[in-house]
Design a protein around this motif. Structure first.
Motif, PDB file in Angstrom:
ATOM      1  N   ASP A 285      20.280  83.194  79.599  1.00  0.00           N
ATOM      2  CA  ASP A 285      19.964  82.023  79.178  1.00  0.00           C
ATOM      3  C   ASP A 285      20.138  82.089  77.518  1.00  0.00           C
ATOM      4  OD1 ASP A 285      18.318  79.606  78.840  1.00  0.00           O
ATOM      5  OD2 ASP A 285      16.321  80.982  78.396  1.00  0.00           O
TER       6      ASP A 285
ATOM      7  N   GLU B 202      21.201  76.236  74.182  1.00  0.00           N
ATOM      8  CA  GLU B 202      21.755  74.832  74.460  1.00  0.00           C
ATOM      9  C   GLU B 202      22.020  74.895  75.950  1.00  0.00           C
ATOM     10  OE1 GLU B 202      22.398  72.307  72.364  1.00  0.00           O
ATOM     11  OE2 GLU B 202      21.558  73.662  70.927  1.00  0.00           O
ATOM     12  N   ALA B 203      21.389  75.748  76.725  1.00  0.00           N
ATOM     13  CA  ALA B 203      21.507  75.821  78.439  1.00  0.00           C
ATOM     14  C   ALA B 203      21.159  74.665  78.900  1.00  0.00           C
ATOM     15  CB  ALA B 203      20.917  76.964  78.905  1.00  0.00           C
ATOM     16  N   GLU B 204      20.033  73.964  78.673  1.00  0.00           N
ATOM     17  CA  GLU B 204      19.437  72.790  79.371  1.00  0.00           C
ATOM     18  C   GLU B 204      20.379  71.650  78.871  1.00  0.00           C
ATOM     19  OE1 GLU B 204      15.340  70.369  79.461  1.00  0.00           O
ATOM     20  OE2 GLU B 204      15.527  72.381  78.749  1.00  0.00           O
TER      21      GLU B 204
ATOM     22  N   HIS C  52      23.586  71.836  80.842  1.00  0.00           N
ATOM     23  CA  HIS C  52      23.428  71.746  82.043  1.00  0.00           C
ATOM     24  C   HIS C  52      23.448  70.186  82.499  1.00  0.00           C
ATOM     25  CE1 HIS C  52      22.152  72.348  86.360  1.00  0.00           C
ATOM     26  NE2 HIS C  52      21.353  71.635  86.041  1.00  0.00           N
ATOM     27  N   ALA C  53      22.533  69.523  81.629  1.00  0.00           N
ATOM     28  CA  ALA C  53      22.302  68.134  81.928  1.00  0.00           C
ATOM     29  C   ALA C  53      23.749  67.384  81.589  1.00  0.00           C
ATOM     30  CB  ALA C  53      21.462  67.312  80.753  1.00  0.00           C
TER      31      ALA C  53
END
Length: 321
Positions: free
Chosen positions: A299, A302-304, A307-308
């Protein structure tokens, strides 16, 4: 980019490599007989009648008809999984989705595709396809019959993917020749091995793929499946001769369809140099794209957002022509 700098590992999951250094890695030399080995296995997989069986699932979703599915793979191995069919609109494409070494407990409902039937098989020995004597534990699964190239479980998993394509085309004949593949980690490595030999797959998306550059894969400290193979090699040093035939980077050099690769700069489970070995092996063309993640199997802030951004590209990549 914001590569993680704080982590609990006793080693550096970047392996001290910059992006430029990672992009300069070249895949290993192709062993003699590589194409014959896989071409023969593919030809055999095509002779298998998958006999798909579809039943009502205990789960439901507002956008998808969710079905449980089984099909028969090579060696008479019964593969279980899920099939998603759009509630609205026709089915014009197919997509097979592979899982990581943690297996799969449910289908992914957020893949941004339309007019597409999605098959989520569980590779042999894992999750809905668990069966003795194959261990469902990744550390042991990856060693199953590793001393027998023709019986090594990784080869069987590649065949499961090929037969999944057969099953999907049998259920939806209109998707034949319009079937894509998407796989992450373990499923990414399996996909890299399978795609070059299956002309029915028209595009592929691999995320942090494993099994790339086996000579290097055997030397880099990791918390992933490579760790148990490295321990095995200390007792059986000749295992590399088998693994050279199961090298995702070697196979990727044979891929001739559009590919969307997502590779990470930091990854404690699948070493980035091995991921980039797969991506770098792809033929240089305008229809191949490499998407850089800050990290994989970890984790990070900037993961989210990353991913988007990747999912937006996935939706465009698998858009119905």
């Amino acid at each position: 980019m914001s590569i993680p700098t704080r982590h609990p590992f006793e080693f550096d999951p970047t392996y001290g490599m910059t992006l430029d250094a990672l992009l300069a890695i070249v895949p290993p030399e192709v062993p003699a007989g590589f194409d014959t080995f896989w071409g023969g296995r593919y030809a055999h997989a095509l002779t298998v009648d998958p006999k798909p069986t579809i039943s009502e699932s205990a789960t439901s979703h507002p956008n998808w008809l969710v079905r449980d599915i089984t099909y028969t793979s090579t060696d008479g191995f019964l593969i279980g999984g899920w099939l998603l069919v759009p509630r609205d609109g026709p089915v014009r494409r197919g997509l097979v989705v592979g899982h990581g070494y943690g297996g799969r407990d449910a289908p992914d409902y957020d893949i941004p595709v339309e007019e597409t039937a999605i098959l989520f098989p569980c590779f042999r020995g894992l999750s809905r396809s668990a069966r003795k004597p194959i261990s469902p534990d990744a550390a042991w699964h990856v060693l199953c019959d590793i001393d027998k190239p023709e019986r090594y479980v990784i080869g069987g998993c590649v065949e499961d993917l090929w037969v999944a394509v057969s099953a999907l085309a049998a259920i939806f004949p209109q998707t034949d020749g319009r079937i894509g593949y998407s796989g992450i980690s373990f499923g990414g490595g399996i996909g890299a091995l399978a795609i070059p030999f299956d002309t029915r797959i028209d595009r592929g998306h691999l995320i942090v793929p494993t099994f790339g550059n086996r000579p290097l894969w055997l030397t880099l400290t990791t918390i992933g499946s490579a760790a148990s193979v490295q321990a095995y090699r200390r007792r059986h040093p000749d295992v590399l001769e088998t693994l050279r035939f199961f090298d995702a980077a070697t196979a990727a050099s044979r891929i001739r369809i559009p590919m969307l690769m997502a590779v990470a700069l930091f990854d404690p489970a699948v070493a980035p140099p091995c991921q980039f070995s797969v991506a770098n092996a792809l033929p240089k063309s305008n229809y191949n794209e490499i998407f850089i993640l800050d990290a994989g199997h970890f984790d990070y802030p900037e993961a989210e957002a990353q991913h988007a951004a990747l999912m937006a590209k996935v939706g465009q990549f698998f858009r119905t022509p």
